[in-house]
Scaffold this motif. Structure first.
Motif, PDB file in Angstrom:
ATOM      1  N   GLU A 117       0.806  -1.216   0.000  1.00  0.00           N
ATOM      2  CA  GLU A 117       0.000   0.000   0.000  1.00  0.00           C
ATOM      3  C   GLU A 117       0.844   1.274   0.000  1.00  0.00           C
ATOM      4  O   GLU A 117       0.319   2.378  -0.142  1.00  0.00           O
ATOM      5  CB  GLU A 117      -0.920   0.017   1.231  1.00  0.00           C
ATOM      6  CG  GLU A 117      -1.943  -1.109   1.272  1.00  0.00           C
ATOM      7  CD  GLU A 117      -2.771  -1.087   2.545  1.00  0.00           C
ATOM      8  OE1 GLU A 117      -3.937  -0.674   2.484  1.00  0.00           O
ATOM      9  OE2 GLU A 117      -2.226  -1.480   3.603  1.00  0.00           O
ATOM     10  N   VAL A 118       2.147   1.122   0.156  1.00  0.00           N
ATOM     11  CA  VAL A 118       3.018   2.291   0.289  1.00  0.00           C
ATOM     12  C   VAL A 118       3.043   3.136  -0.977  1.00  0.00           C
ATOM     13  O   VAL A 118       2.923   4.365  -0.928  1.00  0.00           O
ATOM     14  CB  VAL A 118       4.445   1.860   0.680  1.00  0.00           C
ATOM     15  CG1 VAL A 118       5.407   3.046   0.607  1.00  0.00           C
ATOM     16  CG2 VAL A 118       4.457   1.251   2.071  1.00  0.00           C
ATOM     17  N   ALA A 119       3.197   2.494  -2.128  1.00  0.00           N
ATOM     18  CA  ALA A 119       3.357   3.243  -3.379  1.00  0.00           C
ATOM     19  C   ALA A 119       2.164   4.159  -3.635  1.00  0.00           C
ATOM     20  O   ALA A 119       2.336   5.319  -4.046  1.00  0.00           O
ATOM     21  CB  ALA A 119       3.561   2.279  -4.549  1.00  0.00           C
ATOM     22  N   ALA A 120       0.957   3.663  -3.404  1.00  0.00           N
ATOM     23  CA  ALA A 120      -0.238   4.480  -3.647  1.00  0.00           C
ATOM     24  C   ALA A 120      -0.306   5.656  -2.679  1.00  0.00           C
ATOM     25  O   ALA A 120      -0.668   6.778  -3.062  1.00  0.00           O
ATOM     26  CB  ALA A 120      -1.493   3.618  -3.534  1.00  0.00           C
ATOM     27  N   ALA A 121       0.060   5.419  -1.418  1.00  0.00           N
ATOM     28  CA  ALA A 121       0.044   6.501  -0.430  1.00  0.00           C
ATOM     29  C   ALA A 121       1.082   7.562  -0.785  1.00  0.00           C
ATOM     30  O   ALA A 121       0.816   8.768  -0.719  1.00  0.00           O
ATOM     31  CB  ALA A 121       0.300   5.941   0.965  1.00  0.00           C
TER      32      ALA A 121
END
Length: 255
Positions: A117-121
């Motif tokens: 989920e890091v990339a989207a955040a």
């Protein structure tokens, strides 16, 4: 505007983020982005159950940007408080409440998310930045003795920094459990961040010859040894109460 993110535990402590604040005040890139405009907008994303760390951040950054406009954002409506000490508080998540900040600090937020989920955040925050803006995203222990963070601009991650109290940490690799979410599961053989931590430990051991001068002098020698080993490491100017290890993202980017 739809708020993006999830309510986290919100645990915080007074002075918990002092190390990253101290580092920001002396980092050339951050000082430059705060100095390039008369009233830079600064966001503390996910300040938690109490607003203390946002107020502390504003107080420290005003040493280099006295006219900054500070906004603390929380996705939990029950945590939003009235303005205090020149800081405004509002509802918001990774979309940054429609603001266009020059600097964002997002600490101990993504730690409670999954790695994928890091990339989207990151992308959501990057899209909201003012031109030249920066994001400081990381994590620390409960009382701020060990901290790790990534600095990003609109194009992607730029650096990784590890920062710790030398009185309460025996070896650099002890910071592995506080690595940012994007790296915390990468501390395994074959990954660059694992190599960096192992090499930092070895250089720390060799620098034991400087132990009599104190852990900060010993760490400066360890940094010199790291550089001699080919690591593109920053050696801070002047004295510091913290031990700091900063490298370009290329040194630790996951494979």
């Amino acid at each position: 505007m739809k708020r993006v993110g999830r309510i986290t535990r919100g645990t915080t402590n007074i002075n918990r983020l002092r190390r990253v604040d101290r580092w920001m005040v002396h980092d050339d890139a951050i000082v430059r982005v705060l100095s390039d405009v008369p009233q830079p907008v600064v966001v503390d994303l996910g300040y938690g159950a109490r607003p203390d760390t946002a107020v502390e951040m504003a107080l420290r950054l005003r040493k280099v940007a006295p006219e900054l406009r500070m906004v603390g954002l929380e996705i939990d409506p029950e945590r939003v408080v009235e303005p205090r000490a020149g800081v405004r508080f509002a509802l918001g998540g990774f979309e940054l409440a429609g603001l266009t900040p020059h600097l964002v600090r997002a600490f101990n937020v993504l730690r409670q998310y999954d790695e994928d989920e890091v990339a989207a955040a990151w992308a959501q925050m990057q899209a909201a930045l003012a031109p030249g803006g920066l994001i400081v995203e990381g994590t620390c222990d409960e009382i701020g003795r060990r901290c790790c963070w990534v600095v990003l601009d609109a194009d992607g991650p730029r650096t990784l920094t590890l920062c710790w109290s030398p009185e309460h940490t025996e070896r650099p690799s002890e910071l592995a459990e506080r690595l940012p979410k994007v790296l915390i599961h990468r501390n395994v053989p074959g990954e660059p961040v694992h190599r960096l931590l192992q090499l930092a430990d070895r250089c720390w051991d060799v620098a034991a010859t400087h132990a009599a001068y104190g852990p900060r002098i010993r760490w400066r020698q360890a940094l010199t040894l790291l550089r001699a080993q080919g690591t593109d490491v920053v050696i801070p100017r002047g004295r510091s109460v913290d031990n700091v290890l900063t490298v370009p993202w290329s040194e630790v980017a996951p494979r």
